[in-house]
Scaffold this motif. Sequence first.
Motif, PDB file in Angstrom:
ATOM      1  N   GLN A  17       0.876  -1.104  -0.104  1.00 18.23           N
ATOM      2  CA  GLN A  17       0.047  -0.081   0.011  1.00 18.23           C
ATOM      3  C   GLN A  17       0.986   1.322  -0.079  1.00 18.23           C
ATOM      4  O   GLN A  17       1.872   1.285   0.838  1.00 18.23           O
ATOM      5  CB  GLN A  17      -1.062   0.105   1.272  1.00 18.23           C
ATOM      6  CG  GLN A  17      -1.922  -1.189   1.275  1.00 18.23           C
ATOM      7  CD  GLN A  17      -3.083  -0.886   2.264  1.00 18.23           C
ATOM      8  OE1 GLN A  17      -2.653  -0.228   3.273  1.00 18.23           O
ATOM      9  NE2 GLN A  17      -4.136  -1.819   2.552  1.00 18.23           N
ATOM     10  N   ILE A  18       0.617   2.086  -0.752  1.00 19.23           N
ATOM     11  CA  ILE A  18       1.350   3.337  -1.088  1.00 19.23           C
ATOM     12  C   ILE A  18       0.442   4.704  -0.927  1.00 19.23           C
ATOM     13  O   ILE A  18      -0.684   4.700  -1.596  1.00 19.23           O
ATOM     14  CB  ILE A  18       2.003   3.370  -2.414  1.00 19.23           C
ATOM     15  CG1 ILE A  18       2.908   2.240  -2.747  1.00 19.23           C
ATOM     16  CG2 ILE A  18       3.160   4.720  -2.620  1.00 19.23           C
ATOM     17  CD1 ILE A  18       3.709   1.985  -3.810  1.00 19.23           C
ATOM     18  N   LEU A  38      -2.375   3.832  -3.473  1.00 18.20           N
ATOM     19  CA  LEU A  38      -2.228   2.764  -4.308  1.00 18.20           C
ATOM     20  C   LEU A  38      -1.816   1.556  -3.726  1.00 18.20           C
ATOM     21  O   LEU A  38      -1.306   1.588  -2.727  1.00 18.20           O
ATOM     22  CB  LEU A  38      -1.049   3.387  -5.276  1.00 18.20           C
ATOM     23  CG  LEU A  38      -0.822   4.798  -5.836  1.00 18.20           C
ATOM     24  CD1 LEU A  38       0.307   5.085  -6.614  1.00 18.20           C
ATOM     25  CD2 LEU A  38      -2.282   4.939  -6.883  1.00 18.20           C
ATOM     26  N   GLU A  39      -2.389   0.632  -4.458  1.00 16.51           N
ATOM     27  CA  GLU A  39      -2.132  -0.814  -3.893  1.00 16.51           C
ATOM     28  C   GLU A  39      -1.562  -1.753  -5.121  1.00 16.51           C
ATOM     29  O   GLU A  39      -1.971  -1.511  -6.266  1.00 16.51           O
ATOM     30  CB  GLU A  39      -3.657  -1.407  -3.458  1.00 16.51           C
ATOM     31  CG  GLU A  39      -4.183  -0.633  -2.038  1.00 16.51           C
ATOM     32  CD  GLU A  39      -5.292  -1.438  -1.594  1.00 16.51           C
ATOM     33  OE1 GLU A  39      -5.707  -2.481  -2.374  1.00 16.51           O
ATOM     34  OE2 GLU A  39      -5.900  -1.057  -0.696  1.00 16.51           O
ATOM     35  N   ARG A  40      -0.687  -2.620  -4.769  1.00 17.33           N
ATOM     36  CA  ARG A  40       0.256  -3.317  -5.551  1.00 17.33           C
ATOM     37  C   ARG A  40       0.178  -4.588  -4.995  1.00 17.33           C
ATOM     38  O   ARG A  40       0.481  -4.972  -3.634  1.00 17.33           O
ATOM     39  CB  ARG A  40       1.404  -2.718  -6.039  1.00 17.33           C
ATOM     40  CG  ARG A  40       1.482  -1.598  -6.919  1.00 17.33           C
ATOM     41  CD  ARG A  40       0.979  -1.812  -8.195  1.00 17.33           C
ATOM     42  NE  ARG A  40       1.116  -0.781  -9.168  1.00 17.33           N
ATOM     43  CZ  ARG A  40      -0.035   0.291  -9.126  1.00 17.33           C
ATOM     44  NH1 ARG A  40      -1.072  -0.073  -8.580  1.00 17.33           N
ATOM     45  NH2 ARG A  40       0.153   1.196 -10.233  1.00 17.33           N
ATOM     46  N   GLU A  41       0.087  -5.619  -6.028  1.00 24.79           N
ATOM     47  CA  GLU A  41       0.230  -7.051  -5.402  1.00 24.79           C
ATOM     48  C   GLU A  41       1.210  -7.733  -6.768  1.00 24.79           C
ATOM     49  O   GLU A  41       0.854  -7.613  -7.764  1.00 24.79           O
ATOM     50  CB  GLU A  41      -1.313  -7.692  -5.274  1.00 24.79           C
ATOM     51  CG  GLU A  41      -2.047  -7.248  -4.006  1.00 24.79           C
ATOM     52  CD  GLU A  41      -3.039  -8.189  -4.010  1.00 24.79           C
ATOM     53  OE1 GLU A  41      -3.392  -9.180  -4.785  1.00 24.79           O
ATOM     54  OE2 GLU A  41      -3.899  -7.892  -3.324  1.00 24.79           O
ATOM     55  N   GLY A  42       1.927  -8.480  -6.166  1.00 23.68           N
ATOM     56  CA  GLY A  42       2.970  -9.217  -7.050  1.00 23.68           C
ATOM     57  C   GLY A  42       4.138  -8.418  -7.599  1.00 23.68           C
ATOM     58  O   GLY A  42       4.174  -7.151  -7.476  1.00 23.68           O
TER      59      GLY A  42
END
Length: 467
Positions: free
Chosen positions: A2-3, A25-29
Amino acid sequence: MQISVQIVVRTEVDEQASVTEIAHLEREGFDAGSLGLHLDEAKALLGRLQRSMIDAQAAEAIARVSVCPQCGSRLTVKGHHRLVYRSVFGRLSIDSPRLYQCRCSGSGRRSVSPLASCLRERTSPELQYLQAKFAALMSYGLTVRVLGEVLPLEHVLAATTIRRRVATLGRRLESSRAAVAVEQRRCTDLPAGRCNIPQHSIVRAVGIDGGYIRLAGHSSRQDGWFEVIVGKSLRDDGSGHSFAYVHTLEHAPVDRMLAFLAQESVAADQPVTFLSDGGDTVRRAQLDFGDCGDCVLDWFHVAMRVQNLEQMIKGLPDRDERPSVDVLIDVLRRAKWHLWYGCPYPALRRLEGLSWELDADCSLEEAKLLARLEEFIGYIENNQRFIVNYGDRYRHGEPITSSFVESAVNQVVSKRFVKRQQMAWRPAHAHDLLQVRTAVLNEQLRSRFEQWYPALAASNQAHHIAA
């Protein structure tokens, strides 16, 4: 992952800094589709950042002007209205209070809108620059689509807006050019002529040519066109800048050429050579430039006309009443020799003698040749004052052809106004767009905006220093 992206604003009127989150912002992988920012995310981030900055700037400006500078009392608010400001990062609505002036000023109960007074233009200079630059290189509709794809505008641009922007900017460029011409006139006395002492100039020659644009509202292929004059400089390093205008709308061609030469860093007393193909319109344009330089007829067009006549002579049938084909070709080549060495009068006598040997009633080939020969004689008569010693110029490495300007006509006019576009234009709007397009092609539009808006130059310089 989570950013969160936050903006911290510190102003002179607020003791405590304000913190605002503008993106989460959210990022996975870890793959190509999840690395970094996506275009939509970047556009939204920039739009929110722009909105936060402008709101903070407007709040600080309102806080400053809400206090009377003489007595220090707070001004009374009459009401509020919204100002719409368009930038490359979106369209923003700014709260703009209307304030009563202080009684100590002695102006009574008059009210003013400080933000509206400070913000005369409601479109940012960078957005104006991008709209004009893209519109000069492609159609208005395509400009709208391109800017909408890459900028977080948050609203739909209209082609009519882009068209008005180009027209306004074209007139502003013309005003700047007129100011430069006035300054150049102060440096030289045009009626007295140029300095007789030759000086070295970085511009070897200026080529002049014409191009045609379809006229709006006319379907006729013969009358539905108007002509544009295009010029380009030939410099020592092989580069050059272009200019263009609708000749029927130009009332001060001397001023235009003075401004162009000043732009090319050519002093008012330095000799300049003007090359053209000798057409009626470009010949008048050269004469309209007055004492800005020496006019020279393009040798390539002369040689091509002679070559065409020679090919027609070779196709004549044999006839006892006139000299042989070899004799006619020899007369034509002698006339060309006179022209090469800058002697139009003996060349005209030989060409007229050649025309007397032809009989239009004998054959269709002779009739066509005679018509073409008479046209060439008229061409030489009209341009004989521009015929120089081409051999001497060639030996000294001076330009004798205007081939370098023919590509400029294609670049300035055809690619934007004619080829594959099938557009029709009004002369006034085409004239404005030509000023913007030549400024873009000459890579001068950005510098003009930096002159008009010094803050752009300061931010650009700070960017280069930081880089």
